[in-house]
Each structure stands twice: as C-alpha cells, then as structure tokens.
Design an enzyme around this catalytic site. Structure first.
Site, PDB file in Angstrom:
ATOM      1  N   ASP A   1       0.829  -1.202   0.000  1.00 48.41           N
ATOM      2  CA  ASP A   1       0.000   0.000   0.000  1.00 48.41           C
ATOM      3  C   ASP A   1       0.869   1.262   0.000  1.00 48.41           C
ATOM      4  OD1 ASP A   1      -2.417   1.372   0.035  1.00 48.41           O
ATOM      5  OD2 ASP A   1      -3.228   0.242   1.736  1.00 48.41           O
TER       6      ASP A   1
ATOM      7  N   ASP B   1     -10.147   3.621  -3.399  1.00 48.42           N
ATOM      8  CA  ASP B   1     -10.806   2.368  -3.017  1.00 48.42           C
ATOM      9  C   ASP B   1     -12.222   2.249  -3.568  1.00 48.42           C
ATOM     10  OD1 ASP B   1      -8.529   2.100  -1.564  1.00 48.42           O
ATOM     11  OD2 ASP B   1      -9.510   1.835   0.368  1.00 48.42           O
TER      12      ASP B   1
HETATM   13  C1  GLA Z   1      -6.019   1.338   1.520  1.00 55.06           C
HETATM   14  C2  GLA Z   1      -6.148   0.352   0.356  1.00 55.06           C
HETATM   15  C3  GLA Z   1      -7.281  -0.625   0.644  1.00 55.06           C
HETATM   16  C4  GLA Z   1      -6.996  -1.358   1.956  1.00 55.06           C
HETATM   17  C5  GLA Z   1      -6.785  -0.364   3.090  1.00 55.06           C
HETATM   18  C6  GLA Z   1      -6.283  -1.036   4.355  1.00 55.06           C
HETATM   19  O1  GLA Z   1      -7.155   2.149   1.608  1.00 55.06           O
HETATM   20  O2  GLA Z   1      -6.367   1.016  -0.860  1.00 55.06           O
HETATM   21  O3  GLA Z   1      -7.440  -1.543  -0.416  1.00 55.06           O
HETATM   22  O4  GLA Z   1      -5.865  -2.175   1.801  1.00 55.06           O
HETATM   23  O5  GLA Z   1      -5.831   0.633   2.739  1.00 55.06           O
HETATM   24  O6  GLA Z   1      -6.061  -0.141   5.392  1.00 55.06           O
END
Ligand code: GLA
Length: 364
Positions: A118, A174
């Site tokens: 990430d 997301d």
């Molecule tokens: C980010 C990523 C998500 C998930 C969260 C976890 O938002 O884009 O897909 O992995 O972190 O905290």
C-alpha cells in the site's frame, strides 16, 4: 484470482476466520473456478520486535503466520499478506519502510506467495523507486512472490509499474459497494469509487495491461450487500472484460446461490483469464449506453452491452466497432444464459435492463 479480507472484514481479521475462508474457497467451488490466493489485508501486524522483525498479532494469530500459510497451502491454495511502502499502513500498523529486505525474508519464511503493498504514510518517497526496491527485496528472498502495487493511481503507476516489477497496480482510490458515485472520505480527501467511476478511469488505460502486469480496478464487492444481483453481475462482467485481477471480497462461507453463480461463472472467468492478456476497450458510447470489446486469443471478441441508465434500452454491437468487417457471419454465445444464439451479420442487438449487461462472445 483469489480472495481478500478488506472489503468485508476490514481490520477484523484472525486465524480462524482466514482458515474457514480458505475451507470455504474449496467447498463453494471457488477453487475449482480458478480462485487461488487467500490474502490477509491490513491489521494482521502489531509491532516490530527488538531486531526489527515484523510481529503478527499474537491474540488474533496465536499459531503464527507460518502455520497459517501451511494450512492454506495444504488446501492447494496460495497465501497473501499486506504491507505498506511507508512508515505505517493505512490503518496505522507498522509499514515496510526501511525494513524491505528483512520483511521479504520473513514473508518468504512464512511461505507468502502474494504481497499487496500500500501507499499510506509515504511522505516524500518516490513511488516507482519504492516499489522497485520492494520488488528487489522480494526477488532476493528467493521465493516467487506476486507484487500487487496499491498506489491508487496518483503517480500513474501504469506508466512505470511493469518496470518496477509490479504484477498489478491499482488505478483508482478504493472501491465501495455501490454502483456509481465518487464520495469524499472527509472534506478535501477524495474519494471512494463506485463501479462506474472505476470503469471510466480504466477505459483509457487498456494499452498498459498485459500478461504479468495488469491494471487493477480494485477488489470485488460482489455479495457484500450494497448492490443488486443485476449490478453485481455487471460489476463482475466488467472486471472480466478489463482483464482485472478477480479478488473476491465477500464472505465465502455463506454465499447466496445467486452470488456464488456470479463469482463462479466459468465462461466469464475464461474471458478475464484469456491467454492473450488484452484488456477490453470501450468501443462505443451514447449517453448511458456502452459497448465494450476484448480481443481473445482465438480471434473472437468478448463483448459487453452495458446499460448504465434507469430504463431498459436496446443496444447494438456493430461488427465494425469490434474490428471486423460488417458482412462477416459470426456466431454469438451468451455467457450469462450459457446459450448459443446463432449466427449474425453486421451486428448483434439486445434489450438491456437498467444497470445490466448482456455479455457475449462473437466468433467469426
Ligand atoms: C487502503 C487500500 C485498501 C486497503 C486499506 C487497508 O485504503 O487502498 O485496499 O488495503 O488501505 O487499510
């Protein structure tokens, strides 16, 4: 193809849940359909020990990560974990920065096959260099490990993700379990995305995808309850025509039959996994009506007639839009009705319900 804990469980992950999900992947027919990675997202890690080794939550993972990986492997599945290129993960757990080689060795010792990496808390880090560094660390571990870049598209990872050694890269913020609409997380902090927002972002990126290096429109929301079954069928079909990683994000232990049928539709999955490795393109659009087409290895085209709107409409896929001449006679097969529809010249037309797709294969 696999499953990931985040969309349904967020930080609520533990050993028993992950094991039961791996069991369910086998029992539900998901494994037979091609799903193999069982991926734990954020929050499995709590600290680093005195030597800097990453420590899994001892309450939630009392038998440790190696035992969990062994269990997943014993079912013929693969094991994935999550970390972050910055100092902390998005949920505030210890990140990988400055520990890349140490973490890669640890993951390899646990039998990890897939790392989602990430981009939270990275301050001034260069994205390409950070991911290339983690790729080098994974390679030095001696174990083949898929690197899933989760940078949300900010630094255009489609331009450098392949060179950095990434196997996929997120193209947007997301996904949320909704059909349409970008919504700010909080004022000034943009945004979570609906299904249509993501396909619009991916539409221009088709030339960057190919075998081993894919655009990633984020994990599936199929079965999580925020959309209708029709919308989930569209979501899954569109991810398949985008040649996306198919990472289920629902609870596999109690799937409704309709949800299971969507996630295990082998004809749609075959489009996603077609060995030519092309990402589909939007080849026609008129307001809420769209036609998407993906070239297949055998010269056929997977085609989606998409109705984004609120009223049933007729949509046509013209052979010329698919890259054929119009006079060609081509057979058409419906991938959701599992039915050959016969031979057609010039075009195929169908009535498409609101928020629905008709998905076909056209073969000259
Ligand atoms: C980010 C990523 C998500 C998930 C969260 C976890 O938002 O884009 O897909 O992995 O972190 O905290």
């Amino acid at each position: 193809m696999g499953w990931n804990s985040w969309n349904k469980f967020a930080c609520n992950v533990d050993e028993e849940m992950i094991k039961s999900m791996a069991d369910a992947m086998v029992k539900s027919g998901m494994k037979d359909a091609g799903y193999q990675y069982v991926n734990i997202d954020d929050c499995w890690q709590v600290s680093r020990d005195a030597d800097g080794n990453i420590v899994a939550d001892p309450q939630r993972f009392p038998h440790g990560m190696k035992a969990l990986g062994d269990y997943i492997h014993s079912l013929g599945l693969k094991f994935g974990v999550y970390s972050d290129a910055g100092s902390k993960t998005c949920a505030g757990r210890p990140g990988g920065l400055g520990h890349e080689y140490q973490d890669a060795l640890q993951y390899a010792a646990w039998g990890v096959d897939y790392l989602k990496y990430d981009w939270c808390n990275t301050t001034t880090q260069d994205a390409e260099a950070s991911y290339a560094n983690m790729r080098a660390a994974l390679d030095a571990s001696g174990r083949p490990i898929v690197l899933s870049i989760c940078e949300w598209g900010t630094a255009k990872p489609w331009l450098w993700g392949k060179e950095a050694g990434g196997n996929s890269w997120r193209t947007t913020g997301d996904i949320k379990d909704r059909w349409q609409g970008k919504i700010e997380w909080k004022p000034g902090n943009c945004c979570s995305y609906g299904v249509l927002d993501i396909i619009d972002a991916e539409a221009e990126l088709y030339s960057y995808a190919g075998p081993g290096h894919w655009n990633d429109p984020d994990m599936l929301e199929v079965g999580n309850g925020g959309m209708t079954e029709t919308e989930y069928r569209s979501h899954f079909s569109l991810w398949a025509i985008l040649a996306a990683p198919l990472i289920a994000g629902n609870d596999l232990r109690d799937m409704r039959p309709g949800v299971r049928e969507i996630l295990t539709n082998k004809e749609v999955i075959a489009v996603d996994q077609d060995p030519l490795g092309r990402q589909g393109e939007r080849v026609w659009k008129d307001g809420d009506l769209e036609v998407w087409s993906k070239q297949l290895l055998d010269g056929g085209r997977a085609v989606i007639l998409l109705n984004r709107g609120k009223a049933e409409r007729e949509i046509s896929a013209n052979w010329e839009n698919l890259g054929y001449t119009n006079h060609i006679q081509a057979s058409v097969r419906d991938l959701w009705r599992h039915k050959d529809l016969g031979k057609f010249a010039e075009r195929f037309s169908a009535r498409v319900a609101p928020h629905s797709v008709v998905m076909i294969i056209v073969r000259p």
